[in-house]
Scaffold this motif. Structure first.
Motif, PDB file in Angstrom:
ATOM      1  N   GLY A  53      -5.211 -15.697  -0.937  1.00  0.00           N
ATOM      2  CA  GLY A  53      -4.935 -16.305  -2.236  1.00  0.00           C
ATOM      3  C   GLY A  53      -5.097 -17.806  -2.166  1.00  0.00           C
ATOM      4  N   ASP A  54      -4.658 -18.471  -3.232  1.00  0.00           N
ATOM      5  CA  ASP A  54      -4.842 -19.921  -3.335  1.00  0.00           C
ATOM      6  C   ASP A  54      -3.619 -20.725  -2.884  1.00  0.00           C
ATOM      7  OD1 ASP A  54      -3.037 -19.487  -5.382  1.00  0.00           O
ATOM      8  OD2 ASP A  54      -4.392 -20.124  -6.984  1.00  0.00           O
ATOM      9  N   GLY A  55      -2.599 -20.045  -2.376  1.00  0.00           N
ATOM     10  CA  GLY A  55      -1.383 -20.732  -1.944  1.00  0.00           C
ATOM     11  C   GLY A  55      -0.286 -20.684  -2.994  1.00  0.00           C
ATOM     12  N   PHE A  56      -0.677 -20.603  -4.253  1.00  0.00           N
ATOM     13  CA  PHE A  56       0.301 -20.472  -5.336  1.00  0.00           C
ATOM     14  C   PHE A  56       0.541 -18.993  -5.626  1.00  0.00           C
ATOM     15  CE2 PHE A  56      -1.620 -24.622  -5.806  1.00  0.00           C
ATOM     16  CZ  PHE A  56      -0.491 -25.425  -5.832  1.00  0.00           C
ATOM     17  N   LYS A  57      -0.512 -18.213  -5.435  1.00  0.00           N
ATOM     18  CA  LYS A  57      -0.403 -16.765  -5.538  1.00  0.00           C
ATOM     19  C   LYS A  57      -1.033 -16.198  -4.275  1.00  0.00           C
ATOM     20  CE  LYS A  57      -0.772 -12.931  -8.501  1.00  0.00           C
ATOM     21  NZ  LYS A  57      -1.263 -12.005  -9.294  1.00  0.00           N
ATOM     22  N   CYS A  58      -0.225 -15.547  -3.449  1.00  0.00           N
ATOM     23  CA  CYS A  58      -0.711 -14.975  -2.194  1.00  0.00           C
ATOM     24  C   CYS A  58      -0.437 -13.476  -2.215  1.00  0.00           C
ATOM     25  CB  CYS A  58       0.002 -15.604  -0.998  1.00  0.00           C
ATOM     26  SG  CYS A  58      -0.264 -17.386  -0.838  1.00  0.00           S
ATOM     27  N   ARG A  59      -1.430 -12.707  -1.773  1.00  0.00           N
ATOM     28  CA  ARG A  59      -1.288 -11.255  -1.784  1.00  0.00           C
ATOM     29  C   ARG A  59      -1.447 -10.696  -0.382  1.00  0.00           C
ATOM     30  NH1 ARG A  59      -4.348 -12.934  -5.800  1.00  0.00           N
ATOM     31  NH2 ARG A  59      -6.270 -12.328  -4.789  1.00  0.00           N
ATOM     32  N   GLY A  60      -0.671  -9.640  -0.098  1.00  0.00           N
ATOM     33  CA  GLY A  60      -0.757  -8.967   1.194  1.00  0.00           C
ATOM     34  C   GLY A  60      -1.690  -7.775   1.095  1.00  0.00           C
ATOM     35  N   ASN A  61      -1.450  -6.763   1.950  1.00  0.00           N
ATOM     36  CA  ASN A  61      -2.303  -5.578   1.869  1.00  0.00           C
ATOM     37  C   ASN A  61      -1.925  -4.758   0.628  1.00  0.00           C
ATOM     38  OD1 ASN A  61      -0.347  -3.455   2.501  1.00  0.00           O
ATOM     39  ND2 ASN A  61      -0.471  -4.108   4.641  1.00  0.00           N
ATOM     40  N   ILE A  62      -2.783  -3.836   0.248  1.00  0.00           N
ATOM     41  CA  ILE A  62      -2.572  -3.128  -1.015  1.00  0.00           C
ATOM     42  C   ILE A  62      -1.312  -2.269  -0.992  1.00  0.00           C
ATOM     43  CG2 ILE A  62      -4.913  -3.256  -1.906  1.00  0.00           C
ATOM     44  CD1 ILE A  62      -5.487  -0.522  -0.748  1.00  0.00           C
ATOM     45  N   PHE A  63      -0.901  -1.817   0.195  1.00  0.00           N
ATOM     46  CA  PHE A  63       0.349  -1.054   0.319  1.00  0.00           C
ATOM     47  C   PHE A  63       1.532  -1.936  -0.113  1.00  0.00           C
ATOM     48  CE2 PHE A  63       3.620   1.199   2.963  1.00  0.00           C
ATOM     49  CZ  PHE A  63       3.512   2.435   2.335  1.00  0.00           C
ATOM     50  N   GLN A  64       1.548  -3.191   0.362  1.00  0.00           N
ATOM     51  CA  GLN A  64       2.604  -4.144  -0.018  1.00  0.00           C
ATOM     52  C   GLN A  64       2.508  -4.494  -1.502  1.00  0.00           C
ATOM     53  OE1 GLN A  64       1.086  -6.999   2.857  1.00  0.00           O
ATOM     54  NE2 GLN A  64       3.050  -7.020   3.913  1.00  0.00           N
ATOM     55  N   GLY A  89      -3.667   0.587   6.836  1.00  0.00           N
ATOM     56  CA  GLY A  89      -4.624   0.167   7.853  1.00  0.00           C
ATOM     57  C   GLY A  89      -5.544  -0.931   7.354  1.00  0.00           C
ATOM     58  N   PRO A  90      -6.561  -1.286   8.172  1.00  0.00           N
ATOM     59  CA  PRO A  90      -7.430  -2.414   7.819  1.00  0.00           C
ATOM     60  C   PRO A  90      -8.320  -2.187   6.601  1.00  0.00           C
ATOM     61  CG  PRO A  90      -8.186  -1.360   9.840  1.00  0.00           C
ATOM     62  CD  PRO A  90      -6.879  -0.730   9.477  1.00  0.00           C
ATOM     63  N   GLY A  91      -8.625  -0.924   6.282  1.00  0.00           N
ATOM     64  CA  GLY A  91      -9.440  -0.646   5.103  1.00  0.00           C
ATOM     65  C   GLY A  91     -10.900  -0.940   5.340  1.00  0.00           C
ATOM     66  N   PRO A  92     -11.653  -1.254   4.291  1.00  0.00           N
ATOM     67  CA  PRO A  92     -11.150  -1.473   2.928  1.00  0.00           C
ATOM     68  C   PRO A  92     -10.900  -0.169   2.166  1.00  0.00           C
ATOM     69  CG  PRO A  92     -13.516  -1.785   2.967  1.00  0.00           C
ATOM     70  CD  PRO A  92     -13.099  -1.504   4.389  1.00  0.00           C
ATOM     71  N   PHE A  93     -10.046  -0.271   1.144  1.00  0.00           N
ATOM     72  CA  PHE A  93      -9.705   0.861   0.289  1.00  0.00           C
ATOM     73  C   PHE A  93      -9.836   0.458  -1.176  1.00  0.00           C
ATOM     74  CE2 PHE A  93      -7.040   1.232   4.107  1.00  0.00           C
ATOM     75  CZ  PHE A  93      -7.399   2.497   4.554  1.00  0.00           C
ATOM     76  N   THR A  94     -10.076   1.465  -2.008  1.00  0.00           N
ATOM     77  CA  THR A  94     -10.013   1.288  -3.451  1.00  0.00           C
ATOM     78  C   THR A  94      -9.006   2.305  -3.953  1.00  0.00           C
ATOM     79  OG1 THR A  94     -12.331   0.609  -3.557  1.00  0.00           O
ATOM     80  CG2 THR A  94     -11.321   1.355  -5.618  1.00  0.00           C
ATOM     81  N   LEU A  95      -8.017   1.832  -4.723  1.00  0.00           N
ATOM     82  CA  LEU A  95      -6.983   2.723  -5.265  1.00  0.00           C
ATOM     83  C   LEU A  95      -7.080   2.789  -6.773  1.00  0.00           C
ATOM     84  CD1 LEU A  95      -3.634   1.777  -3.479  1.00  0.00           C
ATOM     85  CD2 LEU A  95      -5.323   3.457  -2.830  1.00  0.00           C
TER      86      LEU A  95
END
Length: 189
Positions: A53-64, A89-95
Motif C-alpha cells: 500500500g501507500d503507507g496510509f492504507k496498507c493491506r496484508g494477505n487476502i485471508f487477513q 499461502g503465497p498465492g496468487p489467488f482470486t476470491l
C-alpha cells in the motif's frame, strides 16, 4: 520580552521540545505502517513487511483482508470454522466472496454445513495461481476453482456475472497474495 516556541515545538518559550508527528495516532499512517519523522512538520508512512500500500492504507494477505471488511468477514469465519487455509499461502489467488448478509441469510448454508459440503462450496469461490483483476475477468469466459469445477464468466451491460447468476458488486480489493471480489450470491458447484 515574550518568548514563544516555533511551530512544531512545544514548551514555555525558554525550553522548547520538538513535537513528533508520529507520536500521535501513528502520524495518520495505517496501523500496519511505520511512521518516520523526516523534517520539521513532515513525515513518511511506509507499510510494514508483508503489507502493501501507500503507507496510509496498507493491506496484508487476502485471508487477513477478509476479516477486516464487514462485507467479507462471514466468509472468513466459515473458512476458520472449517480450518481452510488454502489462501494463506503465497498465492496468487482470486476470491469471489458472497457478501456477509447473503451468507447469513441463505438457508442452504446450514444444510451444507450439516451435510459436510460447506468446504467444497467455499473452495468453489477460490481460484488458484491467478491474480485476476476486474479488467482481466472481462476477457475470460471460464476459470477453474480450487474445488475443481469451472466458473463461467460473462460480461454484459457493464457488469461481470458468474454462472449467469452472481454479479460482482465490489472488485479489486488487492492483498499481498491475491485479489478479492465481492459478489451478490453464493456460487454452487
Amino acid at each position: 520580552a515574550v518568548c514563544n516556541c516555533l511551530k512544531g515545538y512545544s514548551g514555555d518559550g525558554k525550553t522548547c521540545t520538538y513535537i513528533s508527528l508520529c507520536s500521535q495516532n501513528n502520524g495518520g499512517c495505517s496501523e500496519f505502517a511505520i511512521c518516520n519523522d523526516t523534517e520539521l512538520a513532515e513525515r513518511t508512512c511506509t507499510c510494514k513487511p508483508n503489507y502493501i500500500g501507500d503507507g496510509f492504507k496498507c493491506r496484508g494477505n487476502i485471508f487477513q483482508e477478509l476479516l477486516r471488511n464487514s462485507n467479507t468477514s462471514r466468509f472468513y469465519f466459515h473458512l476458520e470454522a472449517l480450518s481452510i487455509r488454502d489462501i494463506s499461502g503465497p498465492g496468487p489467488f482470486t476470491l469471489f466472496v458472497p457478501r456477509t448478509d447473503i451468507l447469513n441469510s441463505d438457508p442452504r448454508v446450514k444444510d451444507w454445513i450439516a451435510k459436510g459440503v460447506m468446504a467444497q462450496v467455499l473452495r468453489y469461490h477460490m481460484v488458484g495461481c491467478a491474480n485476476l483483476l476486474y479488467k482481466d475477468l472481462t476477457a475470460i469466459t471460464n476459470i477453474t476453482s480450487l474445488q475443481g469445477d469451472l466458473i463461467h464468466i460473462s460480461y454484459s451491460q457493464n457488469s461481470l456475472v458468474l454462472n449467469n447468476k452472481a454479479e460482482i458488486i465490489l472488485s479489486d480489493a488487492v492483498g499481498t497474495n491475491g485479489v478479492i471480489h465481492v459478489i451478490n450470491q453464493i456460487l454452487v458447484p
